[in-house]
Design a protein around this motif. Structure first.
Motif, PDB file in Angstrom:
ATOM      1  N   PRO A 154      78.489 -50.479  21.502  1.00 22.02           N
ATOM      2  CA  PRO A 154      79.363 -49.452  22.094  1.00 22.02           C
ATOM      3  C   PRO A 154      78.953 -49.110  23.529  1.00 22.02           C
ATOM      4  CG  PRO A 154      77.980 -48.546  20.327  1.00 22.02           C
ATOM      5  CD  PRO A 154      77.811 -50.030  20.295  1.00 22.02           C
ATOM      6  N   ASP A 155      79.921 -48.754  24.332  1.00 20.98           N
ATOM      7  CA  ASP A 155      79.670 -48.453  25.739  1.00 20.98           C
ATOM      8  C   ASP A 155      78.859 -47.193  25.964  1.00 20.98           C
ATOM      9  OD1 ASP A 155      80.647 -50.465  27.374  1.00 20.98           O
ATOM     10  OD2 ASP A 155      82.722 -49.872  26.944  1.00 20.98           O
ATOM     11  N   ALA A 156      79.199 -46.147  25.220  1.00 19.45           N
ATOM     12  CA  ALA A 156      78.574 -44.852  25.478  1.00 19.45           C
ATOM     13  C   ALA A 156      77.112 -44.880  25.054  1.00 19.45           C
ATOM     14  CB  ALA A 156      79.312 -43.765  24.715  1.00 19.45           C
ATOM     15  N   PRO A 157      76.235 -44.296  25.865  1.00 16.79           N
ATOM     16  CA  PRO A 157      74.829 -44.233  25.476  1.00 16.79           C
ATOM     17  C   PRO A 157      74.630 -43.184  24.397  1.00 16.79           C
ATOM     18  CG  PRO A 157      75.124 -43.112  27.559  1.00 16.79           C
ATOM     19  CD  PRO A 157      76.482 -43.632  27.155  1.00 16.79           C
ATOM     20  N   SER A 158      74.910 -43.550  23.158  1.00 20.72           N
ATOM     21  CA  SER A 158      74.962 -42.551  22.103  1.00 20.72           C
ATOM     22  C   SER A 158      73.755 -42.597  21.176  1.00 20.72           C
ATOM     23  CB  SER A 158      76.220 -42.783  21.258  1.00 20.72           C
ATOM     24  OG  SER A 158      76.184 -44.084  20.700  1.00 20.72           O
ATOM     25  N   ARG A 159      72.844 -43.529  21.478  1.00 18.51           N
ATOM     26  CA  ARG A 159      71.705 -43.602  20.570  1.00 18.51           C
ATOM     27  C   ARG A 159      70.736 -42.460  20.853  1.00 18.51           C
ATOM     28  NH1 ARG A 159      68.823 -43.101  23.823  1.00 18.51           N
ATOM     29  NH2 ARG A 159      68.184 -44.140  25.674  1.00 18.51           N
ATOM     30  N   PRO A 160      69.941 -42.096  19.858  1.00 19.00           N
ATOM     31  CA  PRO A 160      68.971 -41.023  20.083  1.00 19.00           C
ATOM     32  C   PRO A 160      67.907 -41.452  21.079  1.00 19.00           C
ATOM     33  CG  PRO A 160      69.112 -41.635  17.740  1.00 19.00           C
ATOM     34  CD  PRO A 160      69.850 -42.651  18.513  1.00 19.00           C
ATOM     35  N   GLY A 161      67.351 -40.473  21.747  1.00 17.87           N
ATOM     36  CA  GLY A 161      66.265 -40.751  22.674  1.00 17.87           C
ATOM     37  C   GLY A 161      64.933 -40.688  21.970  1.00 17.87           C
ATOM     38  N   HIS A 162      63.881 -40.299  22.708  1.00 22.52           N
ATOM     39  CA  HIS A 162      62.545 -40.262  22.133  1.00 22.52           C
ATOM     40  C   HIS A 162      62.487 -39.430  20.879  1.00 22.52           C
ATOM     41  CE1 HIS A 162      60.687 -41.920  25.573  1.00 22.52           C
ATOM     42  NE2 HIS A 162      61.081 -40.962  26.346  1.00 22.52           N
ATOM     43  N   GLY A 163      61.639 -39.788  20.007  1.00 18.18           N
ATOM     44  CA  GLY A 163      61.325 -38.955  18.869  1.00 18.18           C
ATOM     45  C   GLY A 163      60.351 -39.728  18.032  1.00 18.18           C
ATOM     46  N   SER A 164      59.440 -39.064  17.418  1.00 19.08           N
ATOM     47  CA  SER A 164      58.467 -39.770  16.605  1.00 19.08           C
ATOM     48  C   SER A 164      58.915 -39.776  15.161  1.00 19.08           C
ATOM     49  CB  SER A 164      57.117 -39.082  16.712  1.00 19.08           C
ATOM     50  OG  SER A 164      57.226 -37.794  16.164  1.00 19.08           O
ATOM     51  N   GLY A 165      60.074 -39.253  14.887  1.00 15.03           N
ATOM     52  CA  GLY A 165      60.546 -39.236  13.518  1.00 15.03           C
ATOM     53  C   GLY A 165      60.362 -37.887  12.863  1.00 15.03           C
ATOM     54  N   HIS A 166      59.739 -36.976  13.555  1.00 12.81           N
ATOM     55  CA  HIS A 166      59.522 -35.663  12.954  1.00 12.81           C
ATOM     56  C   HIS A 166      60.555 -34.660  13.421  1.00 12.81           C
ATOM     57  CE1 HIS A 166      55.681 -37.085  11.488  1.00 12.81           C
ATOM     58  NE2 HIS A 166      55.478 -37.586  12.679  1.00 12.81           N
ATOM     59  N   GLY A 167      61.177 -34.946  14.537  1.00  6.28           N
ATOM     60  CA  GLY A 167      62.065 -33.950  15.099  1.00  6.28           C
ATOM     61  C   GLY A 167      63.512 -34.375  15.019  1.00  6.28           C
ATOM     62  N   ALA A 168      64.352 -33.523  15.528  1.00  9.09           N
ATOM     63  CA  ALA A 168      65.781 -33.826  15.534  1.00  9.09           C
ATOM     64  C   ALA A 168      66.038 -34.950  16.539  1.00  9.09           C
ATOM     65  CB  ALA A 168      66.550 -32.583  15.934  1.00  9.09           C
ATOM     66  N   PRO A 169      66.989 -35.837  16.219  1.00  7.51           N
ATOM     67  CA  PRO A 169      67.355 -36.847  17.196  1.00  7.51           C
ATOM     68  C   PRO A 169      67.767 -36.174  18.500  1.00  7.51           C
ATOM     69  CG  PRO A 169      68.388 -37.289  15.093  1.00  7.51           C
ATOM     70  CD  PRO A 169      67.750 -35.940  14.983  1.00  7.51           C
ATOM     71  N   HIS A 170      67.560 -36.864  19.571  1.00  5.18           N
ATOM     72  CA  HIS A 170      67.701 -36.246  20.871  1.00  5.18           C
ATOM     73  C   HIS A 170      68.351 -37.274  21.773  1.00  5.18           C
ATOM     74  CE1 HIS A 170      66.255 -34.833  24.789  1.00  5.18           C
ATOM     75  NE2 HIS A 170      65.761 -36.025  24.951  1.00  5.18           N
ATOM     76  N   VAL A 171      69.433 -36.911  22.381  1.00 13.81           N
ATOM     77  CA  VAL A 171      70.152 -37.866  23.218  1.00 13.81           C
ATOM     78  C   VAL A 171      69.642 -37.768  24.649  1.00 13.81           C
ATOM     79  CG1 VAL A 171      72.398 -38.503  24.143  1.00 13.81           C
ATOM     80  CG2 VAL A 171      72.189 -37.787  21.760  1.00 13.81           C
ATOM     81  N   MET A 172      69.240 -38.907  25.200  1.00 13.16           N
ATOM     82  CA  MET A 172      68.754 -38.922  26.566  1.00 13.16           C
ATOM     83  C   MET A 172      69.731 -39.710  27.416  1.00 13.16           C
ATOM     84  SD  MET A 172      64.989 -39.959  27.878  1.00 13.16           S
ATOM     85  CE  MET A 172      64.255 -38.500  27.145  1.00 13.16           C
ATOM     86  N   HIS A 173      70.423 -38.981  28.257  1.00 11.98           N
ATOM     87  CA  HIS A 173      71.416 -39.630  29.103  1.00 11.98           C
ATOM     88  C   HIS A 173      70.846 -39.787  30.501  1.00 11.98           C
ATOM     89  CE1 HIS A 173      75.202 -40.928  30.605  1.00 11.98           C
ATOM     90  NE2 HIS A 173      75.250 -39.950  31.476  1.00 11.98           N
ATOM     91  N   ASP A 174      71.059 -40.927  31.103  1.00  9.04           N
ATOM     92  CA  ASP A 174      70.535 -41.172  32.445  1.00  9.04           C
ATOM     93  C   ASP A 174      71.689 -41.584  33.355  1.00  9.04           C
ATOM     94  OD1 ASP A 174      69.218 -41.820  34.720  1.00  9.04           O
ATOM     95  OD2 ASP A 174      68.319 -43.661  33.927  1.00  9.04           O
ATOM     96  N   PRO A 175      72.150 -40.651  34.183  1.00  4.88           N
ATOM     97  CA  PRO A 175      73.310 -40.959  35.029  1.00  4.88           C
ATOM     98  C   PRO A 175      73.022 -42.055  36.062  1.00  4.88           C
ATOM     99  CG  PRO A 175      72.394 -38.798  35.572  1.00  4.88           C
ATOM    100  CD  PRO A 175      71.680 -39.270  34.344  1.00  4.88           C
ATOM    101  N   ARG A 176      71.756 -42.311  36.355  1.00  2.00           N
ATOM    102  CA  ARG A 176      71.442 -43.333  37.360  1.00  2.00           C
ATOM    103  C   ARG A 176      71.320 -44.728  36.756  1.00  2.00           C
ATOM    104  NH1 ARG A 176      66.450 -41.006  40.765  1.00  2.00           N
ATOM    105  NH2 ARG A 176      66.807 -42.865  42.038  1.00  2.00           N
ATOM    106  N   ALA A 177      71.415 -44.823  35.450  1.00  2.00           N
ATOM    107  CA  ALA A 177      71.253 -46.128  34.808  1.00  2.00           C
ATOM    108  C   ALA A 177      72.354 -47.087  35.263  1.00  2.00           C
ATOM    109  CB  ALA A 177      71.298 -45.969  33.300  1.00  2.00           C
ATOM    110  N   VAL A 178      71.968 -48.337  35.467  1.00  2.00           N
ATOM    111  CA  VAL A 178      72.934 -49.390  35.782  1.00  2.00           C
ATOM    112  C   VAL A 178      72.980 -50.319  34.579  1.00  2.00           C
ATOM    113  CG1 VAL A 178      73.542 -51.276  37.334  1.00  2.00           C
ATOM    114  CG2 VAL A 178      72.438 -49.202  38.239  1.00  2.00           C
ATOM    115  N   VAL A 179      74.039 -50.153  33.791  1.00  2.00           N
ATOM    116  CA  VAL A 179      74.150 -50.876  32.522  1.00  2.00           C
ATOM    117  C   VAL A 179      75.097 -52.052  32.714  1.00  2.00           C
ATOM    118  CG1 VAL A 179      74.923 -50.661  30.116  1.00  2.00           C
ATOM    119  CG2 VAL A 179      73.659 -48.790  31.204  1.00  2.00           C
ATOM    120  N   THR A 180      74.709 -53.210  32.202  1.00  2.20           N
ATOM    121  CA  THR A 180      75.594 -54.377  32.248  1.00  2.20           C
ATOM    122  C   THR A 180      75.843 -54.851  30.819  1.00  2.20           C
ATOM    123  OG1 THR A 180      73.787 -55.970  32.419  1.00  2.20           O
ATOM    124  CG2 THR A 180      74.653 -55.103  34.477  1.00  2.20           C
ATOM    125  N   ARG A 181      76.822 -55.705  30.683  1.00  5.51           N
ATOM    126  CA  ARG A 181      77.120 -56.249  29.364  1.00  5.51           C
ATOM    127  C   ARG A 181      76.869 -57.750  29.361  1.00  5.51           C
ATOM    128  NH1 ARG A 181      79.187 -54.433  24.800  1.00  5.51           N
ATOM    129  NH2 ARG A 181      79.805 -52.448  25.695  1.00  5.51           N
TER     130      ARG A 181
END
Ligand SMILES: [Cu+2]
Length: 535
Positions: A154-181
């Motif tokens: 999927p295009d949208a960066p929807s996966r959770p960000g950092h977490g060690s498995g103990h906390g709530a999933p956390h979305v880390m969005h980076d507007p400067r990211a250059v994503v290619t397919r």
């Protein structure tokens, strides 16, 4: 769960796991020093029968052929894809690979001759390529959010960000990211000292398991000055990518991921928060290999590509003698003058360029490369069987290089302090720099192109600290002079428990957004990274 894949945890090594349970603020330096664990991390035990040592021939990774050499540069194509390989005799292991092999193919380059590598991602997850030790423009440096998405992701960066498995999933969005397919062109000017680099995956939150599955390869930069030295060459120059792994009962590589698909949830199970260690030592992908050698000098280009395992290498003959390991180069190329070791510590991501001389070794006998930090099978690394007398016109010049930087403390326009310690991350365990978890949106270090800086680093447990883009020199360790293996220009420094070190560097090369981070790959995935912005 590793248990579910036929693998059991053997024991806790070091204090990494314990820190995860107890220390929100990190272990004090004095407490860490008092305990001085030899290693940080926990070891997985393989569930397959392991081969005896020194039977499998040492493989040499194939050198990749360019698809074009016109226009003053070389162009390569690498497909990242799943493959199966027989790493252990009689055991088939699924891998994630560059071009179908582990290690990936070696790229051979000349200093100052640009290389473009078109990477095509046919793996089931996003990837990022970083050329470790490369003096690379930011757009090709493999920032962890500069993803190459596979088809169907999927295009949208929807996966959770950092977490060690103990906390709530956390979305880390980076507007400067250059994503290619599907594909991305990485351009490497290679305007840098001749040395051994390596390329590996650097995807946000999932670097450690991706490298573990096989996404690592060598990239050698050569130049005329080094060629003219008369060092051992050709078949007497051996790249040695050392990496520990563990094997599940079905032959796959065991790894304690919270999410074995590596799609959603990052992190490892709690015992492994300090780092993941394997019980099999691979060199160039072969377990405890043996190499038939001439009774002559060899140049060993050692890379520790392990996620968390540190080594202390020694070369021992069958009659119990320890051979000299004559270091001629560090992470960032040749030393000014050789340094002789009997025992050579090698932290994750470090490279050592070493000459070993087999000329006095009885024909038919062996020289074993051993790891003093290992126990049981992990004490052994590989062996050389000295097979025949041979002429040797190689030399080790007293002066190897005259182009090393001469930075002095008084050149530094600022001094910065960074602690590398355990801490809290999203309600669970993390590894923090200066008390903070990695955030692509935060500015950690901003420096001007050309500035010289001194950085003071302090660690709770073992942390091999890596700066992208630049090489540095070690000024001190815990107030004392650097150790013998700190010589030369480095890009990774191994901090031991409770240790402080000072390094000096000049931020030259390119402007842009870079990183510095711990190269214990599990620590890196658990937030031990920070931004380095050069303006
Ligand atoms: Cu670390």
């Amino acid at each position: 769960m590793p248990e579910g894949r036929g693998v059991t945890r053997r024991r806790m090594l070091g204090v990494g796991g314990a820190l995860g349970l107890t220390a929100a603020s990190g272990l004090s330096a004095s407490a860490a020093l008092a305990r001085r664990p030899p290693i940080t991390g926990a070891e997985l035990r393989s569930a397959v029968t392991l081969p005896p040592p020194f039977q499998t021939p040492l493989p040499i990774p194939a050198v990749l052929k360019p698809v074009s050499t016109s226009g003053g540069g070389d162009h390569y194509r690498i497909t990242q894809r799943e493959a199966r390989a027989e790493l252990l005799p009689g055991v088939t292991t699924p891998l994630w690979t560059y071009e179908g092999s582990f290690p990936g193919p070696t790229i051979e380059s000349r200093r100052g001759r640009p290389v473009t590598v078109t990477h095509r991602n046919e793996l089931p997850v996003p990837t990022v390529v970083h050329l470790h030790g490369g003096r690379t423009p930011a757009a090709s440096d493999g920032y962890p959010t500069d993803l190459v998405l596979p088809a169907g992701w999927p295009d949208a960066p929807s996966r959770p960000g950092h977490g060690s498995g103990h906390g709530a999933p956390h979305v880390m969005h980076d507007p400067r990211a250059v994503v290619t397919r599907l594909t991305r062109d990485y351009t490497f000017p290679l305007d840098q000292r001749a040395t051994l680099l390596w390329y590996h995956d650097h995807r946000m939150d999932f670097t450690a398991p991706a490298i573990w599955r096989g996404l690592a390869g060598l990239h050698i930069v050569r130049d005329d000055a080094e060629d003219a030295l008369g060092l051992p060459a050709g078949p007497r120059e051996l790249p040695l990518m050392i990496a520990d792994r563990a094997f599940a009962a079905d032959g796959s590589l065991a790894y304690p991921s919270l999410d074995p698909t590596l799609r959603e949830r990052p992190g490892v199970h709690e015992p492994y928060l300090g780092g993941v260690l394997g019980d099999v030592i691979l060199v160039n992908g072969a377990p405890w290999p043996v190499h038939e050698a001439d009774a002559a000098r060899y140049r060993l280009r050692i890379l520790n590509a392990s996620n968390a395992r540190h080594y202390e290498l020694e070369a021992v003959t069958d009659d119990g003698r320890r051979l000299d390991l004559v270091q001629i180069g560090a992470d960032q190329g040749l030393l000014a003058t050789p340094v002789t070791h009997r025992l050579l510590p090698v932290a994750p991501a470090e490279r050592y360029d070493v000459i070993i001389d087999f000329s006095d070794v009885p024909i038919g006998s062996r020289v074993r490369l051993l790891n003093r930090l290992g126990s049981g099978r992990t004490r052994e690394v590989m062996a050389f069987r000295v097979a025949r007398r041979a002429a040797d016109d190689s030399t080790i010049p007293r002066t190897l290089a005259t182009d090393l930087p001469t930075w002095r403390r008084t050149d530094a326009v600022r001094v910065r302090d960074f602690s590398f310690r355990a801490g809290r991350l999203h309600g669970g365990h993390g590894w923090l720099i200066g008390g903070l978890p990695f955030d692509p949106a935060r500015s950690d270090v901003t420096t001007r192109l050309g500035d010289v800086e001194v950085w003071r680093l302090i660690a709770d447990v073992h942390h091999p600290i890596h700066l992208h883009l630049v090489g540095f020199q070690v000024l001190s360790r815990s107030g004392r002079p650097p150790l013998p293996h700190d010589a030369g220009l480095k890009d990774t420094i191994s901090l031991r428990p409770g240790e402080a070190a000072e390094i000096i560097t000049r931020f030259d090369g390119y402007r842009g957004r870079y990183l510095f981070h711990c190269h214990n790959a599990e620590h890196e995935d658990m937030a031990m990274m920070a931004n380095l912005e050069i303006i």
